[in-house]
Motif scaffolding. Structure first.
Motif, PDB file in Angstrom:
ATOM      1  N   UNK A  39     -44.820 -26.331 -18.578  1.00  0.00           N
ATOM      2  CA  UNK A  39     -46.002 -27.069 -19.215  1.00  0.00           C
ATOM      3  C   UNK A  39     -47.137 -26.837 -18.490  1.00  0.00           C
ATOM      4  N   UNK A  40     -48.220 -26.297 -18.810  1.00  0.00           N
ATOM      5  CA  UNK A  40     -49.580 -26.217 -18.267  1.00  0.00           C
ATOM      6  C   UNK A  40     -50.741 -26.877 -18.616  1.00  0.00           C
ATOM      7  N   UNK A  41     -51.326 -27.341 -17.547  1.00  0.00           N
ATOM      8  CA  UNK A  41     -52.897 -27.871 -17.705  1.00  0.00           C
ATOM      9  C   UNK A  41     -53.751 -27.160 -16.941  1.00  0.00           C
ATOM     10  N   UNK A  42     -55.062 -27.055 -17.364  1.00  0.00           N
ATOM     11  CA  UNK A  42     -56.229 -26.371 -16.578  1.00  0.00           C
ATOM     12  C   UNK A  42     -57.325 -27.370 -16.502  1.00  0.00           C
ATOM     13  N   UNK A  43     -58.320 -27.004 -15.518  1.00  0.00           N
ATOM     14  CA  UNK A  43     -59.353 -27.710 -15.581  1.00  0.00           C
ATOM     15  C   UNK A  43     -60.689 -27.163 -16.530  1.00  0.00           C
ATOM     16  N   UNK A  44     -61.090 -28.304 -17.154  1.00  0.00           N
ATOM     17  CA  UNK A  44     -62.490 -27.837 -18.097  1.00  0.00           C
ATOM     18  C   UNK A  44     -63.764 -28.422 -17.380  1.00  0.00           C
ATOM     19  N   UNK A  45     -64.494 -27.649 -16.720  1.00  0.00           N
ATOM     20  CA  UNK A  45     -65.669 -28.350 -15.955  1.00  0.00           C
ATOM     21  C   UNK A  45     -66.677 -28.434 -16.837  1.00  0.00           C
ATOM     22  N   UNK A  46     -66.817 -28.219 -18.210  1.00  0.00           N
ATOM     23  CA  UNK A  46     -67.873 -28.263 -18.957  1.00  0.00           C
ATOM     24  C   UNK A  46     -68.210 -29.525 -19.605  1.00  0.00           C
ATOM     25  N   UNK A  47     -67.231 -30.570 -19.295  1.00  0.00           N
ATOM     26  CA  UNK A  47     -67.481 -31.744 -19.887  1.00  0.00           C
ATOM     27  C   UNK A  47     -67.638 -32.964 -18.888  1.00  0.00           C
ATOM     28  N   UNK A  48     -68.842 -33.513 -19.641  1.00  0.00           N
ATOM     29  CA  UNK A  48     -69.350 -34.747 -18.400  1.00  0.00           C
ATOM     30  C   UNK A  48     -70.009 -35.819 -19.251  1.00  0.00           C
ATOM     31  N   UNK A  49     -70.158 -36.750 -18.666  1.00  0.00           N
ATOM     32  CA  UNK A  49     -70.836 -38.142 -19.249  1.00  0.00           C
ATOM     33  C   UNK A  49     -71.647 -38.905 -18.152  1.00  0.00           C
ATOM     34  N   UNK A 100     -70.373 -41.108 -16.448  1.00  0.00           N
ATOM     35  CA  UNK A 100     -69.684 -41.848 -15.152  1.00  0.00           C
ATOM     36  C   UNK A 100     -68.554 -40.876 -14.662  1.00  0.00           C
ATOM     37  N   UNK A 101     -68.510 -39.787 -15.421  1.00  0.00           N
ATOM     38  CA  UNK A 101     -67.542 -38.701 -14.875  1.00  0.00           C
ATOM     39  C   UNK A 101     -67.734 -37.445 -15.239  1.00  0.00           C
ATOM     40  N   UNK A 102     -67.126 -36.369 -14.765  1.00  0.00           N
ATOM     41  CA  UNK A 102     -67.576 -34.840 -14.722  1.00  0.00           C
ATOM     42  C   UNK A 102     -66.178 -34.350 -14.866  1.00  0.00           C
ATOM     43  N   UNK A 103     -65.834 -33.544 -15.831  1.00  0.00           N
ATOM     44  CA  UNK A 103     -64.776 -32.831 -15.873  1.00  0.00           C
ATOM     45  C   UNK A 103     -63.681 -33.296 -16.670  1.00  0.00           C
ATOM     46  N   UNK A 104     -62.729 -32.456 -17.388  1.00  0.00           N
ATOM     47  CA  UNK A 104     -61.531 -33.056 -17.912  1.00  0.00           C
ATOM     48  C   UNK A 104     -60.444 -31.854 -17.948  1.00  0.00           C
ATOM     49  N   UNK A 105     -59.286 -32.111 -18.284  1.00  0.00           N
ATOM     50  CA  UNK A 105     -58.200 -31.218 -18.209  1.00  0.00           C
ATOM     51  C   UNK A 105     -57.767 -30.963 -19.614  1.00  0.00           C
ATOM     52  N   UNK A 106     -57.594 -29.496 -19.850  1.00  0.00           N
ATOM     53  CA  UNK A 106     -56.881 -29.145 -21.067  1.00  0.00           C
ATOM     54  C   UNK A 106     -55.722 -30.025 -21.467  1.00  0.00           C
ATOM     55  N   UNK A 107     -55.366 -30.000 -22.866  1.00  0.00           N
ATOM     56  CA  UNK A 107     -54.188 -30.644 -23.307  1.00  0.00           C
ATOM     57  C   UNK A 107     -52.837 -30.007 -22.821  1.00  0.00           C
ATOM     58  N   UNK A 108     -51.821 -30.541 -22.606  1.00  0.00           N
ATOM     59  CA  UNK A 108     -50.771 -29.733 -21.963  1.00  0.00           C
ATOM     60  C   UNK A 108     -50.130 -28.923 -22.883  1.00  0.00           C
ATOM     61  N   UNK A 109     -50.027 -27.742 -22.582  1.00  0.00           N
ATOM     62  CA  UNK A 109     -49.506 -26.526 -23.548  1.00  0.00           C
ATOM     63  C   UNK A 109     -48.137 -26.374 -23.029  1.00  0.00           C
TER      64      UNK A 109
END
Length: 799
Positions: free
Chosen positions: A299-309, A311-320
């Motif tokens: 099962x893999x997850x990756x960094x998505x740097x293009x998301x921010x608000x 109070x936060x910067x970055x998210x992770x892809x949904x597990x695949x």
């Protein structure tokens, strides 16, 4: 982990007008580790993913050391918890029972507590204890980090705290720019294998092997221009035969074999497993796979740097879930969302055998914010030039994003996708700030960040075709709920969830669960019981009272044993004070209460005293829920546990803290102190044998204190992680014995006094390691000391 990424968020956020310089990240201190520096959030902010993981606050980038350990998935990640930009890397930590519902946990690796450069790395679960690092019942989590070499850190409490192996010294030295160690078990050769990116002569990985995770031998190097940063090495079956896969940060990979020393492939040209923007700060970078999943999935997850608000910067892809399939140019990785996504599915609607035209909209009337769409189109007889979905549409026809298949170009979302057997499949995951597109049974995947407008007028979906028609074989729309709010971030408890509040506002703080109430507020678990031992730690901040609630219904109606700032411990139920015990109760100090019920008999103990301070009978509530109560103000609760665990010590009245913070976990007495902290019993003695088990979780020292005054001034025999066992009193080190004291290990210390002679034994040795004389203190209290540390004491006896 790319070092120049620190510049990226500043550029992105400043360009958007959102960047506000925050507090610069800084190193922490060992005595208050682990840090939980997060402000409360409902995770409902604009663009905050509802089923994509993001840090509660602060900056996140690369996933680190993903493992399944002791019943939980652990997601560690590169993190600046004190700002929205890359700075002073920590390892953040979240856990999940199912890869979907994530709970933010305190910091895992913290600069100032853990030595070295805490950049990206990998992790494993040492189930066979090959390292010998295991100290309790739980499997150790072992993680790897640092730059230009590799340091090792490990946890024996399922990720709640980490210690540095060999004081953080590099176990591998690499005389070049290098980082991002990743480790995997090689079952064929019964060894651990590590790949580390380095630029020795160009991009590539150094490969090391080890029998025990601690001692590593250089085995080979695999060089390739494409192999830059965050390498991964893992196995996937192809037609039933395991293959080795080597990956880079930008989602490129090759498939080959591993002979125990070197990786080989006859197809050195890499493929790409995700077609998003695969660079640091893009939408798919630095992916890692989970180690030791219970069903063997990769099962893999990756960094998505293009998301921010805000109070936060970055998210992770949904597990695949990853798999390998044959293709004309060799093995190909497929990516499909994990099946556990089903736990979020709510209402759905399906269509079969419909013609999609340039007019009309099969999805008309559906309004949705976070959802899933699966669709199969028969393109063999299609005349439409383009078809697909407009997402988050409005009445004026505009949409936030379109997912379009272009028949002439043979592209989906602008990326190549040829029909298979005359059909094009789409699987869309639409979140508030994330869009993931899968197709062709996972052979096609794109991760993207999209700022979707979640306002009521922007929640439409349009299925369209232009310049002709296309046959929709089948489609399903499914609304997806939120994955947040199902776990406890900082409350340590063996009580089952879900928990629910009835009155007051309850939030996570570094010391546990904090309540703010105007009257009675209850926080109740799903655990119920009749006869039981129930205990916990309570601290009044501004509140009038706080207590343990038991035998209660869902509203909190039941029994509560509380500490009250008026100067009492009280057992009460609605409408009646059953019993009270007069004792001073100070705000800002932690108290430990233990309750035991035997039929209608209810007993209450305070601060680990041997005798109950309340012994009463009441038969109104024979059984019910366990929880806590806070009345009229702010209070903090922690370590809510049923069962026999707790602080095992000699008989005494209530213990008293002279300084530091002292709580009780199932493993024993836990102390934290910035300098010297003491926790003292009311037992005194002159000549005796005093012994117990001591551990420095993180920090400098802990010890047995004896012949002490009420302030702790007396003698203390300490274990010190500088490498000594020491006998000291205020102003003087009486005697010192060299001993390799390691953080996280438990040591048995025994002290014997006879007049002015003081002897100290370590770990049940036959002979004392200290035999000294000092006549300053002839008699006094027994207790425990912590110095600039997190500590545990257990099994204290006096003979």
């Amino acid at each position: 982990m790319v070092r120049w990424v620190r510049l990226l968020p500043i550029v992105l956020l400043a360009a958007s007008g959102l960047f506000v310089p925050g507090t610069t990240a800084s190193a922490g201190t060992v005595w208050d580790y682990p840090e939980f520096p997060y402000q409360p959030t409902s995770y409902s902010e604009p663009y905050r993913g509802q089923f994509h993981f993001s840090s509660q606050s602060g900056w996140m980038n690369d996933p680190n050391g993903l493992v399944y350990a002791n019943g939980l998935y652990h997601f560690f990640y590169q993190h600046n918890p004190h700002g929205l930009a890359w700075d002073t890397m920590h390892w953040g930590h979240a856990t999940s029972p199912d890869l979907v519902h994530w709970t933010q946990k305190p910091i895992a690796l913290e600069p100032g507590v853990h030595p070295g450069t805490l950049f990206s790395g990998g992790g494993v679960v040492d189930k066979a204890n090959t390292s010998g690092l295991k100290t309790g019942a739980l499997d150790p989590i072992v993680v790897f980090s640092n730059t230009d070499g590799v340091s090792i850190f490990y946890s024996n409490d399922n990720g709640r705290s980490f210690q540095a192996y060999d004081e953080g010294r590099k176990q591998i030295d690499i005389p070049a720019d290098s980082r991002d160690p990743n480790v995997v078990w090689d079952a064929d050769h019964q060894q651990w294998v590590m790949v580390v990116w380095s630029n020795e002569g160009g991009n590539g990985v150094n490969i090391y092997t080890s029998p025990n995770l601690l001692k590593w031998t250089f085995a080979s190097r695999y060089a390739a221009d494409w192999l830059f940063e965050c390498p991964g090495l893992f196995q996937l079956p192809l037609n039933g035969t395991p293959q080795w896969v080597l990956t880079s940060a930008s989602s490129q990979y090759v498939v080959g074999s591993f002979d125990g020393k070197a990786f080989h492939t006859d197809r050195p040209a890499p493929k790409v497993m995700n077609l998003g923007t695969t660079y640091a700060g893009g939408t798919f970078y630095a992916a890692e796979t989970f180690h030791d999943t219970p069903d063997g999935r990769v099962v893999q997850m990756a960094w998505q740097g293009g998301n921010y608000g805000s109070t936060w910067t970055g998210d992770a892809t949904f597990p695949a879930t990853l798999a390998l399939v044959d293709s004309p140019d060799g093995p190909q990785i497929t990516r499909t969302p994990v099946a556990e996504l089903a736990s979020l599915r709510e209402d759905s609607k399906s269509w079969r055998n419909q013609t999609v035209r340039s007019t009309g909209n099969l999805f008309d009337g559906i309004k949705a914010d976070t959802y899933e769409i699966t669709a199969t189109f028969d393109v063999r007889h299609a005349t439409a030039a383009r078809f697909g979905f407009d997402l988050h549409t409005r009445a004026d026809g505009s949409a936030d994003r379109s997912v379009v298949y272009d028949r002439a170009a043979g592209t989906l979302y602008g990326k190549p996708l040829a029909p298979r057997d005359g059909e094009v499949t789409m699987h869309l995951l639409v979140d508030r700030g994330q869009l993931e597109i899968f197709g062709d049974d996972g052979r096609f995947s794109v991760a993207d960040n999209v700022n979707f407008d979640s306002s009521a007028q922007s929640l439409g979906i349009r299925l369209f075709a232009t310049d002709g028609t296309v046959r929709l074989t089948n489609a399903t729309f499914t609304r997806l709920g939120t994955s947040w709010g199902t776990g406890q971030s900082t409350l340590e408890s063996n009580l089952a969830g879900p928990w629910h509040a009835n009155g007051g506002a309850w939030s996570d703080v570094s010391g546990g669960k904090q309540a703010q109430t105007a009257g009675d507020g209850f926080y109740l678990s799903a655990s119920t019981g009749a006869d039981a031992v129930y205990q916990g730690d309570l601290r009044l901040d501004t509140a009038q009272a706080a207590g343990l609630t038991f035998h209660a219904d869902a509203s909190g109606a039941g029994y509560t044993a509380n500490i009250d700032a008026s100067g009492v411990v009280k057992l009460w139920r609605p409408g009646k004070d059953i019993a009270t015990h007069q004792t001073p109760i100070a705000k800002g100090r932690t108290y430990h209460l233990t309750v035991r019920t035997d039929g209608p008999r209810i007993r209450v103990w305070l601060d680990n005293g041997a005798d109950p301070i309340i012994d009463a009978t009441d038969a109104t509530y024979p059984s019910g829920r366990f929880g806590v109560n806070v009345f009229n103000g702010t209070a903090t609760v922690q370590n809510l546990n049923t069962g026999p665990g707790g602080f095992d010590a000699f008989p005494s009245g209530a213990w008293t803290p002279a300084s530091g913070t002292w709580t009780v976990t199932p493993a024993g007495l836990h102390g934290t102190a910035q300098s010297n902290g003491f926790y003292l019993s009311d037992r005194t003695g002159s000549d005796f044998t005093y012994e117990g088990d001591l551990s420095v979780t993180n920090g400098v020292a802990t010890g047995l204190t004896f012949r002490a005054g009420a302030d702790g001034a007396g003698y203390t025999a300490t274990i010190d992680t500088s490498g000594v066992l020491k006998l000291w009193r205020p102003g003087k080190d009486i005697a010192v014995h060299d001993a390799p004291i390691v953080e996280g290990r438990t040591y048995h210390v025994r002290v014997r006094t006879a007049g002015d002679r003081i002897q100290v034994w370590l770990d049940n040795g036959a002979d004392p390691v200290i035999d000294a004389t000092d006549a300053t203190y002839s008699s006094g209290r027994f207790g425990v000391n912590a110095f600039s540390a997190n500590t545990t004491a257990q099994h204290l006896t006096i003979g």
